[in-house]
Write a protein that holds these residues in place. Structure first.
Motif, short mmCIF file in Angstrom:
data_model
loop_
_atom_site.label_atom_id
_atom_site.label_comp_id
_atom_site.label_asym_id
_atom_site.label_seq_id
_atom_site.Cartn_x
_atom_site.Cartn_y
_atom_site.Cartn_z
N ALA A 455 0.83 -1.21 0.00
CA ALA A 455 0.00 0.00 0.00
C ALA A 455 0.86 1.25 0.00
O ALA A 455 0.61 2.20 -0.75
N VAL A 456 1.92 1.25 0.83
CA VAL A 456 2.78 2.42 0.97
C VAL A 456 3.51 2.73 -0.34
O VAL A 456 3.47 3.87 -0.84
N VAL A 457 4.18 1.72 -0.90
CA VAL A 457 5.02 1.96 -2.08
C VAL A 457 4.17 2.24 -3.31
O VAL A 457 4.55 3.03 -4.18
N PHE A 458 2.99 1.61 -3.41
CA PHE A 458 2.12 1.84 -4.56
C PHE A 458 1.71 3.31 -4.65
O PHE A 458 1.75 3.92 -5.73
N VAL A 459 1.30 3.86 -3.53
CA VAL A 459 0.88 5.26 -3.51
C VAL A 459 2.05 6.18 -3.83
O VAL A 459 1.92 7.15 -4.58
N MET A 460 3.23 5.88 -3.27
CA MET A 460 4.41 6.69 -3.55
C MET A 460 4.73 6.72 -5.05
O MET A 460 5.04 7.76 -5.62
N THR A 461 4.64 5.54 -5.69
CA THR A 461 4.95 5.44 -7.12
C THR A 461 3.95 6.24 -7.95
O THR A 461 4.33 6.95 -8.90
N LEU A 462 2.66 6.13 -7.62
CA LEU A 462 1.64 6.90 -8.35
C LEU A 462 1.86 8.40 -8.17
O LEU A 462 1.70 9.18 -9.12
#
Length: 743
Positions: A455-462
Motif C-alpha cells: 500500500a505504501v510503495v504503490f501510492v508513492m509510485t503513483l
C-alpha cells in the motif's frame, strides 16, 4: 442512443413552503460602477449562457493561496506532530524485525540496512515529500486528487464537459506561469488532451491511489501487533474521538507523540554512546553496496521490511490541507526526522552487540528503568499512528466527492480557525469497523507488514508519476532535473515496489483487496454520474425553448421565489420541462441554479456565483452557476438561499447600472424596482425545486451495464446522503421532481 422515459412524477414533501427569511440590505452601487456606466459602449461583456453563464468584466483578480502568520504556523506545526507523524514515528517498532526475518547473518549487514534506512528517509519523506511533493499542493490542499485536479486544470483531461472561460478568472485558479520550456509542456498537454484512454487511465490511477491511502488508514493500527483486545478498545475510542475535529485531536495527541519522539531520540542517542558509537559510519553508502553484494536476492527481498520505515509518508501530503506546507516542513525537519534517525541508529548500535535480539530490537534496546513508561507510550503511539491516515482519508474523500468520484457523504468542517479540517461521520465508522476487523483478524506483524508495504510503495509510485507530469507541464522544470528525479527517486521506488510485490501471497493481497472494493465503488458512482451528465447535456432545454415555456400564456405565474437545482452547467436539464408539463405553474421569480465543482481547492465566496438574466426582463428568470472547489463547504454559516439572494441583488444592481439607458435617474429607478421585486417575492415564500432522476439501463444494454446501473449504482444511491441535505434545504420548502433516465 439514450431515450427518455415518458413517465414523470412530482413529489411535494410538504405544503408549508411559503416561508420567508429576513433579508440583508440592498446593495449600494459604488463609484466604480458609475464610471463603468459612462463608458458602457466600450465594454465588451463575455457571454456564455450556452456555455452557460456570464460574468461582468472588470473584477479585480488576485492570485493567492493559504497564507497564515508565523504564530499560527507554529501552532499548526505542533498539532501536525500529533496528526501526521504517528504512523512514520512508530515504524522503529518493527522495521528491523521485518527486515531480518531469518536473523542477522553478518554483523556488517546491520550497517548496510541502517545506511539504506538513512538514505531512504532522506530521499523519500524528506527530499521528495517535504521539499518537492508539498510544493505540488493545490492552493494548500494535498493528496492524489489534488494532483489530479492540477493536471485537469492545465490540460482538458477531465471527463465531465463543463469547462468555462470564466472559471480561469477565479483567484485560486492560477494558470499563468513563466512560459520558458513551453514547447515541451505544450506537446505533453496536447497528447494528454487528444488521448481518451489517457484520460481514463489518469482517473483510474487517481482512484487507485486514493483507495490505497484509505487502505493505509485501515492497516495502520494492525501493524503494531501486541495486545489485540486492548488495541481494539483504544482504537474504538480513537475513532469516536474524531468528531471533535483535527484541531482538538491534534492538541490532545501532539503531547503524546512529542513524548514518543523525545523518548526514541534520547534512547537512540543513549544506545549509540553505550553500545557502538562507530555505527555512525553507516552514513557511507559503500555499506549498501557491500550488503547487496553479500546477500544478493535476500537483500532485495529484505527491502520489503526496510520500506516500512517510510509508512505514513503519504500522510504528509494528504494531510497538508489540515495544516500548511510550512508547518509540516518545520515539524518534520525539527522533530520527526532527527528523532527517527537517532532511533534507527541506536537500535543498530544495540544489535551490533546483541544480534540475537533482532526480533524484539525496539523493546530490548530500552534501558530497564524506562521500559514500562516506554511500553505505555508505545501502545498509545501505535494506536494514534492511525490518526495520520484517518485525517488524510477525510481530506481525500472530500476531494473525490466534489469531483463526482464518490457517493455523497456528510462533510463536517470542524474548525472555524483553521481551513481544511474536516470530519466525515459515515467514513469514520466504516474505517473503525474495518480497522477493528483487521486488528482482530491479523495477529502476526510479518503478514500485515507485507500488506502495508504494498500500500505504501504503490501510492508513492503513483504520486511520482503525477509529479513528473506536473514538473513538465505545469512547473516547466528543466528536463535534466526531471531526468535526475526519475533516475534517483523513481529507481528507489521501483526497487521497493518490486520487493514488496514479491510477498504478494504472504499478506500483500490485502491492500489490493481493499483498493479493489473502493475503486469499484468510485468507478460505479463516477461512471453513472458521467452518463447522467451527458444524457442531460444531449437533452438539455435551449434558452429559446425556455423563453417559449416561460412566455406561454397558459402557464400560471404564482407569487414567490423558486430555486431550481441542477448539476448540468451547459444548459437546463430536461427534468425542468417535465415539471412544467405536470405542474403548469411557475413562480414569479425563478433562479435556475447549476452546481459546479472546479478543479481547485477553494472558490472565494465573492467569485462563487455567476448570474445571467434570461431575456426578456419581464420574465424575471435568471440563470446562475454556483462554483465550488473540492474543499469548499456547501453549507456555510449563512444558508445557501440567503447568500444566493444577496448575490442576485448585487448582480441586478451591476447589470442594470451597466445597461444602456439614457438617464442616470432612470437607471436608479430600474435598480430600485428590480430589487423591490426580489424582496417582494422572497417574502412571498421561497421554494426549492430539485430533480430526483431515477436511472435505468436502456433497452438492449449489456448484462454488465444493467448490473452496474440498475443494481450497483442504485444500491449506492439509496444508501447515501440525499443531495438536498448537502445544502441544508429545509424539507418543509423542498419540492422534488421525479423522472426516469434510460442510459
Amino acid at each position: 442512443m439514450s431515450t427518455m422515459s415518458d413517465d414523470a412524477v412530482v413529489v411535494v414533501e410538504d405544503d408549508a413552503f411559503f416561508e420567508g427569511k429576513p433579508n440583508s440590505q440592498p446593495v449600494v452601487v459604488d463609484k466604480e460602477l458609475q464610471e463603468k456606466k459612462l463608458s458602457w459602449q466600450k465594454l465588451r461583456r463575455y457571454d456564455s449562457l450556452d456555455a452557460e453563464s456570464g460574468k461582468l468584466q472588470g473584477c479585480d483578480v488576485h492570485h493567492h493561496s493559504k497564507e497564515v502568520d508565523m504564530t499560527t504556523i507554529l501552532q499548526l506545526a505542533f498539532q501536525s506532530i500529533g496528526i501526521v507523524y504517528g504512523d512514520i514515528g512508530t515504524s522503529p517498532l518493527y522495521v528491523y524485525a521485518s527486515t531480518f526475518t531469518e536473523g542477522i547473518k553478518n554483523n556488517d549487514d546491520i550497517l548496510g540496512v541502517l545506511s539504506i534506512i538513512f538514505y531512504t528517509l532522506t530521499l523519500l519523506p524528506l527530499i521528495k515529500y517535504v521539499f518537492i511533493v508539498l510544493r505540488a499542493n493545490d492552493n494548500g490542499e494535498g493528496g492524489t486528487f489534488a494532483l489530479y485536479s492540477l493536471v485537469c486544470r492545465y490540460a482538458k483531461v477531465g471527463l465531465i464537459p463543463s469547462q468555462q472561460a470564466e472559471d480561469k478568472e477565479v483567484s485560486n485558479y492560477r494558470l499563468e506561469l513563466p512560459d520558458n520550456r513551453l514547447r515541451r509542456a505544450s506537446k505533453l498537454k496536447a497528447k494528454l488532451e487528444k488521448s481518451k484512454s489517457t484520460k481514463y487511465f489518469l482517473l483510474f490511477a487517481t482512484m487507485l491511489g486514493t483507495s490505497m491511502v484509505i487502505g493505509d488508514g485501515i492497516l495502520t493500527p494492525s501493524i503494531s501487533g501486541g495486545i489485540v483486545w486492548i488495541s481494539v478498545g483504544i482504537l474504538i475510542c480513537l475513532f469516536l474521538f474524531q468528531r471533535f475535529g483535527t484541531d482538538k485531536v491534534g492538541y490532545t495527541f501532539a503531547p503524546i507523540i512529542c513524548i514518543w519522539f523525545t523518548f526514541i531520540g534520547s534512547i537512540g542517542l543513549y544506545n549509540i554512546i553505550k553500545h557502538d558509537p562507530t555505527v555512525i559510519k553507516a552514513i557511507n553508502p559503500k555499506y549498501i553496496i557491500d550488503y547487496f553484494t553479500r546477500n544478493k536476492k535476500q537483500a532485495w527481498i529484505s527491502l520489503g521490511g526496510i520500506v516500512l520505515a517510510t509508512t505514513g509518508t503519504e500522510a504528509l501530503f494528504a494531510d497538508v490541507g489540515h495544516f500548511t506546507v510550512r508547518s509540516i516542513q518545520i515539524s518534520m525537519c525539527s522533530v520527526t526526522f532527527p528523532s527517527l534517525v537517532l532511533a534507527y541508529t541506536g537500535q543498530a548500535s544495540y544489535l551490533r552487540k546483541h544480534n540475537e535480539g533482532v526480533s524484539e530490537a525496539f523493546y530490548k534496546s530500552i534501558p530497564d528503568p524506562f521500559y514500562w513508561p516506554m511500553f505505555v507510550v508505545a501502545v498509545l503511539a501505535s494506536i494514534i499512528a492511525s490518526q495520520a491516515m484517518i485525517s488524510g482519508t477525510f481530506s481525500i474523500i472530500q476531494q473525490s466527492l466534489s469531483l463526482g468520484c464518490f457517493p455523497r457523504v456528510k462533510i463536517v468542517h470542524t474548525s472555524s480557525k483553521y481551513e481544511g479540517q474536516v470530519y466525515i461521520p459515515e467514513i469514520n465508522y466504516l474505517l473503525m469497523l474495518a480497522s477493528v476487523g483487521v486488528t482482530a483478524g491479523f495477529r502476526t506483524t510479518n503478514k500485515i507488514g507485507n500488506a502495508y508495504g504494498i500500500a505504501v510503495v504503490f501510492v508513492m509510485t503513483l504520486t511520482s508519476a503525477f509529479l513528473v507530469l506536473i514538473m513538465i507541464m505545469i512547473w516547466k522544470t528543466n528536463i535534466l532535473l526531471v531526468i535526475a528525479y526519475v533516475l534517483v527517486i523513481g529507481t528507489v521506488e521501483f526497487l521497493y515496489l518490486s520487493s514488496v510485490l514479491y510477498k504478494f501471497d504472504q499478506g500483500g493481497y490485502l491492500p489490493l483487496a481493499f483498493a479493489a472494493i473502493l475503486v469499484t465503488v468510485m468507478y460505479v458512482w463516477n461512471y453513472v454520474y458521467r452518463k447522467k451528465y451527458n444524457y442531460e447535456l444531449d437533452h438539455k432545454i435551449s434558452p429559446e425553448k425556455l423563453k417559449q415555456i416561460a412566455s406561454n400564456t397558459k402557464l400560471c405565474r404564482i407569487p414567490g421565489l423558486a430555486i431550481f437545482y441542477s448539476e448540468l452547467v451547459q444548459g437546463i436539464p430536461p427534468i425542468f420541462e417535465q415539471y412544467i408539463a405536470n405542474v403548469p405553474a411557475l413562480h414569479s421569480l425563478l433562479v435556475l441554479v447549476s452546481i459546479k465543482s472546479l478543479p481547485i481547492g477553494k472558490v472565494p465566496i465573492e467569485e462563487r456565483f455567476l448570474f445571467r438574466r434570461v431575456e426578456p426582463h419581464e420574465l424575471n428568470i435568471f440563470r446562475c452557476v454556483v462554483r465550488y472547489g473540492y474543499t469548499d463547504a456547501h453549507n456555510e454559516k449563512e444558508t445557501f438561499e440567503v447568500t444566493l439572494i444577496d448575490r442576485l441583488k448585487e448582480y441586478i444592481s451591476k447589470d442594470l447600472w451597466l445597461s444602456p439607458v439614457d438617464e442616470e435617474k432612470e437607471s436608479d429607478q430600474m435598480v430600485e424596482k428590480e430589487l423591490e421585486v426580489v424582496e417582494r417575492e422572497r417574502q412571498a415564500g421561497i421554494v426549492h425545486l430539485m430533480g430526483e432522476s431515477e436511472v435505468v439501463a436502456g433497452k438492449g444494454a449489456s448484462f454488465g451495464k444493467r448490473v452496474l446501473i440498475n443494481y450497483a449504482y442504485n444500491f449506492l444511491r439509496r444508501n447515501v446522503r440525499q443531495s438536498y441535505k448537502v445544502f441544508d434545504i429545509p424539507s418543509t420548502r423542498l419540492l422534488k421532481v421525479g423522472m426516469t433516465y434510460e442510459l
